[in-house]
Structure formats: C-alpha cells, structure tokens
Design a protein around this motif. Structure first.
Motif, PDB file in Angstrom:
ATOM      1  N   ALA A 485       9.807   9.949  11.507  1.00  0.00           N
ATOM      2  CA  ALA A 485       8.510   9.349  11.849  1.00  0.00           C
ATOM      3  C   ALA A 485       8.386   7.923  11.323  1.00  0.00           C
ATOM      4  CB  ALA A 485       7.387  10.220  11.301  1.00  0.00           C
ATOM      5  N   ARG A 486       9.185   7.564  10.328  1.00  0.00           N
ATOM      6  CA  ARG A 486       9.222   6.219   9.758  1.00  0.00           C
ATOM      7  C   ARG A 486       7.865   5.768   9.226  1.00  0.00           C
ATOM      8  NH1 ARG A 486      10.994   5.745  14.867  1.00  0.00           N
ATOM      9  NH2 ARG A 486       9.412   4.177  15.338  1.00  0.00           N
ATOM     10  N   PRO A 487       7.154   6.618   8.469  1.00  0.00           N
ATOM     11  CA  PRO A 487       5.832   6.210   8.009  1.00  0.00           C
ATOM     12  C   PRO A 487       5.876   5.321   6.773  1.00  0.00           C
ATOM     13  CG  PRO A 487       6.309   8.413   7.237  1.00  0.00           C
ATOM     14  CD  PRO A 487       7.475   8.006   8.107  1.00  0.00           C
ATOM     15  N   GLY A 488       4.967   4.376   6.738  1.00  0.00           N
ATOM     16  CA  GLY A 488       4.646   3.636   5.537  1.00  0.00           C
ATOM     17  C   GLY A 488       3.233   3.979   5.141  1.00  0.00           C
ATOM     18  N   THR A 489       3.008   4.232   3.861  1.00  0.00           N
ATOM     19  CA  THR A 489       1.670   4.603   3.386  1.00  0.00           C
ATOM     20  C   THR A 489       1.272   3.689   2.237  1.00  0.00           C
ATOM     21  OG1 THR A 489       2.556   6.263   1.856  1.00  0.00           O
ATOM     22  CG2 THR A 489       1.985   6.997   4.075  1.00  0.00           C
ATOM     23  N   PHE A 490      -0.047   3.534   2.068  1.00  0.00           N
ATOM     24  CA  PHE A 490      -0.576   2.611   1.074  1.00  0.00           C
ATOM     25  C   PHE A 490      -1.626   3.310   0.222  1.00  0.00           C
ATOM     26  CE2 PHE A 490       0.773   0.061   4.704  1.00  0.00           C
ATOM     27  CZ  PHE A 490       1.564  -0.896   4.094  1.00  0.00           C
ATOM     28  N   SER A 491      -1.680   2.928  -1.047  1.00  0.00           N
ATOM     29  CA  SER A 491      -2.690   3.477  -1.952  1.00  0.00           C
ATOM     30  C   SER A 491      -2.952   2.470  -3.058  1.00  0.00           C
ATOM     31  CB  SER A 491      -2.238   4.821  -2.526  1.00  0.00           C
ATOM     32  OG  SER A 491      -0.992   4.702  -3.187  1.00  0.00           O
ATOM     33  N   TYR A 492      -4.023   2.726  -3.831  1.00  0.00           N
ATOM     34  CA  TYR A 492      -4.388   1.830  -4.924  1.00  0.00           C
ATOM     35  C   TYR A 492      -4.917   2.655  -6.086  1.00  0.00           C
ATOM     36  CZ  TYR A 492      -9.339   2.451  -3.794  1.00  0.00           C
ATOM     37  OH  TYR A 492     -10.594   2.988  -3.583  1.00  0.00           O
ATOM     38  N   SER A 493      -4.986   2.009  -7.255  1.00  0.00           N
ATOM     39  CA  SER A 493      -5.462   2.685  -8.449  1.00  0.00           C
ATOM     40  C   SER A 493      -6.167   1.674  -9.341  1.00  0.00           C
ATOM     41  CB  SER A 493      -4.283   3.314  -9.208  1.00  0.00           C
ATOM     42  OG  SER A 493      -4.678   3.818 -10.464  1.00  0.00           O
ATOM     43  N   THR A 494      -7.153   2.155 -10.069  1.00  0.00           N
ATOM     44  CA  THR A 494      -7.842   1.302 -11.046  1.00  0.00           C
ATOM     45  C   THR A 494      -7.335   1.528 -12.456  1.00  0.00           C
ATOM     46  OG1 THR A 494      -9.617   2.943 -11.276  1.00  0.00           O
ATOM     47  CG2 THR A 494      -9.931   1.179  -9.647  1.00  0.00           C
ATOM     48  N   ASP A 495      -6.485   2.545 -12.653  1.00  0.00           N
ATOM     49  CA  ASP A 495      -5.966   2.828 -13.990  1.00  0.00           C
ATOM     50  C   ASP A 495      -4.448   2.953 -14.053  1.00  0.00           C
ATOM     51  OD1 ASP A 495      -5.518   5.259 -12.748  1.00  0.00           O
ATOM     52  OD2 ASP A 495      -6.980   6.376 -13.952  1.00  0.00           O
ATOM     53  N   GLY A 496      -3.781   2.834 -12.923  1.00  0.00           N
ATOM     54  CA  GLY A 496      -2.342   2.951 -12.894  1.00  0.00           C
ATOM     55  C   GLY A 496      -1.827   4.372 -12.907  1.00  0.00           C
ATOM     56  N   ILE A 497      -2.738   5.345 -12.893  1.00  0.00           N
ATOM     57  CA  ILE A 497      -2.356   6.763 -12.955  1.00  0.00           C
ATOM     58  C   ILE A 497      -2.819   7.508 -11.716  1.00  0.00           C
ATOM     59  CG2 ILE A 497      -2.611   8.912 -14.252  1.00  0.00           C
ATOM     60  CD1 ILE A 497      -3.083   7.153 -16.760  1.00  0.00           C
ATOM     61  N   ASN A 498      -4.062   7.381 -11.399  1.00  0.00           N
ATOM     62  CA  ASN A 498      -4.651   8.087 -10.255  1.00  0.00           C
ATOM     63  C   ASN A 498      -4.735   7.141  -9.065  1.00  0.00           C
ATOM     64  OD1 ASN A 498      -5.425  10.601 -11.774  1.00  0.00           O
ATOM     65  ND2 ASN A 498      -6.613   9.086 -12.945  1.00  0.00           N
ATOM     66  N   PHE A 499      -4.011   7.492  -7.991  1.00  0.00           N
ATOM     67  CA  PHE A 499      -3.947   6.628  -6.820  1.00  0.00           C
ATOM     68  C   PHE A 499      -4.716   7.237  -5.657  1.00  0.00           C
ATOM     69  CE2 PHE A 499      -0.683   4.751  -9.325  1.00  0.00           C
ATOM     70  CZ  PHE A 499      -0.564   3.434  -8.890  1.00  0.00           C
ATOM     71  N   VAL A 500      -5.380   6.364  -4.894  1.00  0.00           N
ATOM     72  CA  VAL A 500      -6.203   6.766  -3.756  1.00  0.00           C
ATOM     73  C   VAL A 500      -5.577   6.193  -2.483  1.00  0.00           C
ATOM     74  CG1 VAL A 500      -8.487   6.633  -2.704  1.00  0.00           C
ATOM     75  CG2 VAL A 500      -8.258   6.759  -5.216  1.00  0.00           C
ATOM     76  N   ARG A 501      -5.307   7.064  -1.507  1.00  0.00           N
ATOM     77  CA  ARG A 501      -4.789   6.590  -0.216  1.00  0.00           C
ATOM     78  C   ARG A 501      -5.809   5.676   0.453  1.00  0.00           C
ATOM     79  NH1 ARG A 501      -1.156   9.005   3.404  1.00  0.00           N
ATOM     80  NH2 ARG A 501      -2.019   7.446   4.805  1.00  0.00           N
ATOM     81  N   LEU A 502      -5.301   4.652   1.110  1.00  0.00           N
ATOM     82  CA  LEU A 502      -6.167   3.736   1.833  1.00  0.00           C
ATOM     83  C   LEU A 502      -5.548   3.469   3.199  1.00  0.00           C
ATOM     84  CD1 LEU A 502      -8.805   2.082   1.403  1.00  0.00           C
ATOM     85  CD2 LEU A 502      -7.346   0.114   0.884  1.00  0.00           C
ATOM     86  N   GLY A 503      -6.296   3.792   4.233  1.00  0.00           N
ATOM     87  CA  GLY A 503      -5.844   3.530   5.596  1.00  0.00           C
ATOM     88  C   GLY A 503      -4.891   4.588   6.115  1.00  0.00           C
ATOM     89  N   PRO A 504      -4.600   4.527   7.406  1.00  0.00           N
ATOM     90  CA  PRO A 504      -3.702   5.510   8.033  1.00  0.00           C
ATOM     91  C   PRO A 504      -2.239   5.186   7.762  1.00  0.00           C
ATOM     92  CG  PRO A 504      -4.398   3.901   9.651  1.00  0.00           C
ATOM     93  CD  PRO A 504      -5.129   3.540   8.381  1.00  0.00           C
ATOM     94  N   ASP A 505      -1.365   6.106   8.151  1.00  0.00           N
ATOM     95  CA  ASP A 505       0.068   5.827   8.118  1.00  0.00           C
ATOM     96  C   ASP A 505       0.373   4.610   8.991  1.00  0.00           C
ATOM     97  OD1 ASP A 505       0.371   8.061   6.582  1.00  0.00           O
ATOM     98  OD2 ASP A 505       1.612   9.168   8.011  1.00  0.00           O
ATOM     99  N   PHE A 506       1.327   3.819   8.530  1.00  0.00           N
ATOM    100  CA  PHE A 506       1.833   2.701   9.317  1.00  0.00           C
ATOM    101  C   PHE A 506       3.209   3.099   9.839  1.00  0.00           C
ATOM    102  CE2 PHE A 506       4.596  -1.189   9.026  1.00  0.00           C
ATOM    103  CZ  PHE A 506       4.181  -1.749  10.218  1.00  0.00           C
ATOM    104  N   SER A 507       3.398   3.092  11.147  1.00  0.00           N
ATOM    105  CA  SER A 507       4.670   3.462  11.743  1.00  0.00           C
ATOM    106  C   SER A 507       5.577   2.237  11.794  1.00  0.00           C
ATOM    107  CB  SER A 507       4.468   4.030  13.152  1.00  0.00           C
ATOM    108  OG  SER A 507       5.697   4.406  13.725  1.00  0.00           O
ATOM    109  N   MET A 508       6.607   2.230  10.966  1.00  0.00           N
ATOM    110  CA  MET A 508       7.509   1.088  10.900  1.00  0.00           C
ATOM    111  C   MET A 508       8.387   1.018  12.150  1.00  0.00           C
ATOM    112  SD  MET A 508       8.640   1.049   6.881  1.00  0.00           S
ATOM    113  CE  MET A 508       8.916   2.810   6.801  1.00  0.00           C
TER     114      MET A 508
END
Length: 544
Positions: A485-508
């Motif tokens: 499927a070649r997905p790219g996924t993105f996430s962010y964190s405010t503490d470097g430990i708990n990450f939150v997904r942001l946006g849909p999969d990106f198909s490379m």
C-alpha cells in the motif's frame, strides 16, 4: 580502482588507509559478529540477506583498496553529491563522505531562477590510483562536460582536478596495470577514452562497440582489466546486464555475452538487479553489487557471488533460478572496526553535518548551523516547498522506518512553514504554520510535480491542531515495500512520548521516472519575509 585485481605493493596501500568515522557503531550481521570477536575470518556458515543496504543508492561502482571496500552512487540534485560508502565485508556499509562537495554546475543547482531536479550526479565512477595513493571520482553533468575530483581519503577534502569537454555518459574509470587511465562510456554506442598521465585531458577516444538491435540500449559502463583481458560491464535498463570482453587491449575489438536478463530479484515486488559493479575479495572470490528498482524507496543495493567460466566470462550464482535473498557471507578477514550505522539518533553535535545528510539542491550556508542541534533559518520566501532552499534530506530505511524530530518553533515568524516531509515528486508533510501570531501543527498533502519537474501542486492542508508552547515532536513513518500500500503516516507529540496521528495516510508514489526514492526532509521556509528560525535538537531514524 575500477580493476580490483591489478597488482601493487599491498603494504603501500594499507599504509595509506583513510581515517576512521567516529560515532555509534553498527553490530555486524549474524556470524560476522562472532568472527570479529575471535579475530578470525568470516566463514561460509555466516549468511547475509539482500538487499544488503535497504536505502536508495543507485548506479553503483564498487572497488577494494587493501582490506576496505568502497562504493559510489548517484544522487541527482542532492548536495553534497556522489556519496562514498565504506565496508569491510561487502555486507555492512557506512557513508564515509561525498566526492562532490557542492553542485557547482550552474545556478539551477542553487534553486536560483531554475531547478536541477533529476539532473546533476548521474551514474559516475570511483577509482583508486596506487601510484599517487589517490581516489578519483569522474562523472558527466548535464550532457555538457565531465568533471574529475580527487582526494587522498574518501572522507575528503575532495577537490576538482579538471573538467573535460567530452561528456562521458555513464562512465567507468579504469586504472590500468601500467597506470594509464581509461574511461568507458556511452549509450548503446560504447566508447573508450584514454586520459593524459595527469588525468586532466583526453588523449584519444574511440568507438569500440555498438549494441545489436536485438539487445537495444546498453549503458552504465564499468571498466576492468582481469587476467590480461579488458572488460566493459554494461546494463540494459532496467532488466539486463551484459559484459564486453577484449583480448586485444582497451580499444578492442570486443565481444559480448549476456550476464542476466529478466532475473527474479530478492526484493518482493521489486525489479531485476542490474547496473552495478564487480569486485574481488582479498581471498580471490568475486561479487556483483547491483541495485534493485524498489520504489517508492528507490534503488537498493543487492549482492551476489560470481564465478568465472574457463574462457573468462562471469556467471552470477543463483538460488532456485533467482538472485538469492541470502547467500553465505564473504570469507574476508575480520574488520578492525565496526561501521557507523545509517539509522539511529543524530543530535547535530560538532561543526559539520554527518555524511548521512544531503540537501535538496545546494544550501545557503549563511542560513543554517549545527552544534548543540540544527538551526534552520528561513532562506527562501515561497509558497512552494520544491523552490525552498535549505531543505535537508535523509534516506528512508526499508522496508519500514520512522523519523522523529524534536523541534523548537518559538522563533518562527508569521508566514513561516517548518516541519518534516516525505519528499519526492509527490509529497506530504507534518509541521508548523504560523499566521497572525498563531501557530498550528498541520498535515499537508498534494505537493506535486509533473514529468518535467515543474510544480503542479503546492499542497492542501488536510488536518490541524493547536500548537501551544515552543517545542513539539514530529513523526513520519514510511512503508516503502514495493507493491504494497506504500503508506506514509504522520503524528505529533507535546512530550516526546505520547504521539497523536494527524491526517490520513499518504500514499507514496512509485513511478520510476524521478529516479531517486522518497526521503525524510527537514525544512523551514517563509511565505512572507525572511528572519524566522527553528531549532531541531534531535533526529532519530528507527526501524520496528
């Protein structure tokens, strides 16, 4: 040098060994580790797995100098260009330096009025000349002229020796046993040039072979002298490998034999191994280091043993009729050191970037710095990431890997855009937008180029969240297995430990025409005015 079996005073070569890369160390694979600990040669019981490097290193030239192996690869528009890889066993590799420190081939490589995407450093050649203990890199740029760079150590400094008006397309450089320099080059029509003793000028050039119509295109020359015979190793892109042999000297005549065609490769969903080089170990065994088209990740190196027929033709050793996914490890002396990994943490210490990094086009060196982290000051006012200078890239590790950055965005200014991208001719990113004094974390997709590498889309914001404080962790994960499927996924964190997904999969995308694979990219550009900055304290490339 391009001919691994030429003889020279081995003690002299070993005495000229280059310096060692410092930093964290990569354990040797399998039984190699035990052999290194015992101080013995690696035996046939050890196995290695293909690809030996699951990163984008294409158009490989490979040589041995003493007990050390070196390889060079194409980098197109990335700067510095032409990385030099180093290994002690042909299986575990590190990036030691770059033969082309800056792409000083015209303003387009500075993103100044034009762009150099899919231009720049194509298939070039790496050689070692024992007579002056010097490494040579030779390559043509923009079909206009050939450049020759030299260094006494692969880490550099590399400097330009000369330019030659003949563009040696897909060149292979041979240092003959009498120290004469020859170059094999061309597309379908294969030529051989002789250089002057100092390597600065062309003495003569001559057509030596034309590919028969039944074969079609031949290119990617590698030039060898083995047991008194001259060989030009050429590829039929992207599914075949052939070799030309002359018993009458470097200018031929040459006869041709097929090495492989439509051979199943070791990467599921990937292509046929081709366009690499031959190298002989210290114990006399031969190997072929080729690349496999494996998009979206790029072209990844694979290694196979080679034997020779009694009449002097190479034969790739197969496993069940295919290029093997594993083979016995090369029997070589245990290395004196382990190689520096291509994954792991970088805190941007010291005064220079580590060799794993390459810029998208040449950077503006007044707008970035390292030491206690990486500072990226805005260098371009643009709404188009493909025009933004000082975008710093890192190859993706296959089959899947994750890049995580710790970023301080407190010095961003209105209109600035900074973050972490999956960069190619179709791109997406996670990062920060600062507008009207408000900073948000966003996921943006739809950055696109056409087949002429003109921008056709500057991106659409697909998700966002508030970004409080001045520090944020950004993460991009990439699955670069071809055919998946070649997905790219993105996430962010405010503490470097708990990450939150942001946006849909990106198909490379997996179209081959951009040639280079996807990269993780760190960027910071302005859309209103220069003056803003971000500070990246830490980058980590990790695998599951």
């Amino acid at each position: 040098m391009s001919c691994p079996d030429q003889s020279w005073d081995r003690r002299r070569v070993l005495a000229s060994a280059t310096g060692l890369v410092t930093g964290s160390l990569l354990p040797l694979a399998g039984a190699s580790r035990a052999a290194a600990a015992s101080g013995t040669a690696v035996g046939a019981a050890a196995q290695y797995t293909n690809p030996v490097i699951w990163q984008d290193f294409a158009d490989i030239d490979v040589i041995r100098v003493g007990d050390t192996y070196y390889a060079s690869a194409s980098t197109m528009h990335y700067s510095p260009g032409a990385p030099v890889l180093r290994s002690y066993d042909l299986v575990n590799w590190e990036i030691a330096g770059h033969s082309v420190p800056v792409l000083d081939f015209g303003a387009k490589y500075d993103l100044n009025g034009a762009r150099g995407y899919v231009r720049g450093v194509w298939a070039s050649s790496l050689a070692y000349r024992p007579s002056n203990r010097t490494f040579y890199w030779l390559g043509q740029i923009d079909f206009a002229r050939t450049y020759v760079h030299t260094a006494t150590a692969v880490e550099g400094p590399w400097s330009r020796l000369t330019t030659i008006s003949t563009p040696y397309y897909d060149a292979g450089l041979l240092v003959d046993s009498d120290d004469t320099l020859y170059v094999a080059y061309g597309n379908t029509t294969i030529n051989v040039a002789q250089l002057s003793p100092d390597g600065r000028t062309q003495v003569r050039t001559q057509q030596v072979f034309t590919a028969p119509s039944s074969v079609g295109t031949l290119e990617g020359s590698r030039f060898y002298k083995i047991n008194g015979q001259y060989y030009i190793f050429v590829t039929r892109p992207a599914n075949g490998q052939y070799i030309l042999k002359s018993s009458s000297g470097p200018f031929g005549p040459y006869t041709m034999r097929q090495v492989l065609l439509d051979l199943r490769g070791p990467v599921p969903g990937g292509g046929v191994p081709h366009q690499g080089g031959l190298v002989r170990t210290q114990t006399g065994a031969w190997y072929y280091l080729a690349f496999v088209d494996a998009y979206p990740g790029g072209r990844v190196p694979a290694l196979a043993p080679v034997t020779w027929t009694p009449d002097g033709w190479p034969v790739v050793q197969l496993v069940n009729g295919a290029w093997g996914t594993s083979y016995p490890a090369p029997a070589v002396p245990a290395p004196t050191r382990q190689v520096t990994p291509m994954t792991g943490v970088d805190t941007f210490d010291g005064t220079t970037l580590k060799p794993r990094w390459e810029w998208n086009h040449n950077p503006d060196d007044t707008k970035w710095s390292v030491g206690g982290g990486l500072t990226l000051r805005t260098a371009t006012v643009t709404g188009d990431l493909y025009w933004a200078r000082n975008t710093l890239t890192h190859r993706i590790q296959g089959p899947t890997s994750t890049a995580t950055v710790q970023l301080d965005h407190s010095a961003m200014r209105d209109g600035d855009r900074a973050g972490l991208a999956l960069l190619r001719d179709s791109s997406a990113w996670i990062g920060l937008k600062r507008d009207g004094g408000v900073t948000r974390v966003v996921m943006v997709s739809g950055l696109t180029m056409d087949g002429n590498w003109n921008t056709t889309g500057t991106g659409t914001e697909l998700a966002s969240a508030p970004a409080s404080g001045g520090r944020l962790w950004l993460r991009a994960s990439a699955d670069i297995r071809p055919g998946a499927a070649r997905p790219g996924t993105f996430s962010y964190s405010t503490d470097g430990i708990n990450f939150v997904r942001l946006g849909p999969d990106f198909s490379m995308g997996n179209d081959w025409r951009f040639f280079t694979g996807y990269r993780f990219a760190l960027f910071n550009h302005a859309t209103q005015a220069l003056g803003g900055a971000v500070h990246i304290a830490r980058f980590e490339l990790s695998t599951p």
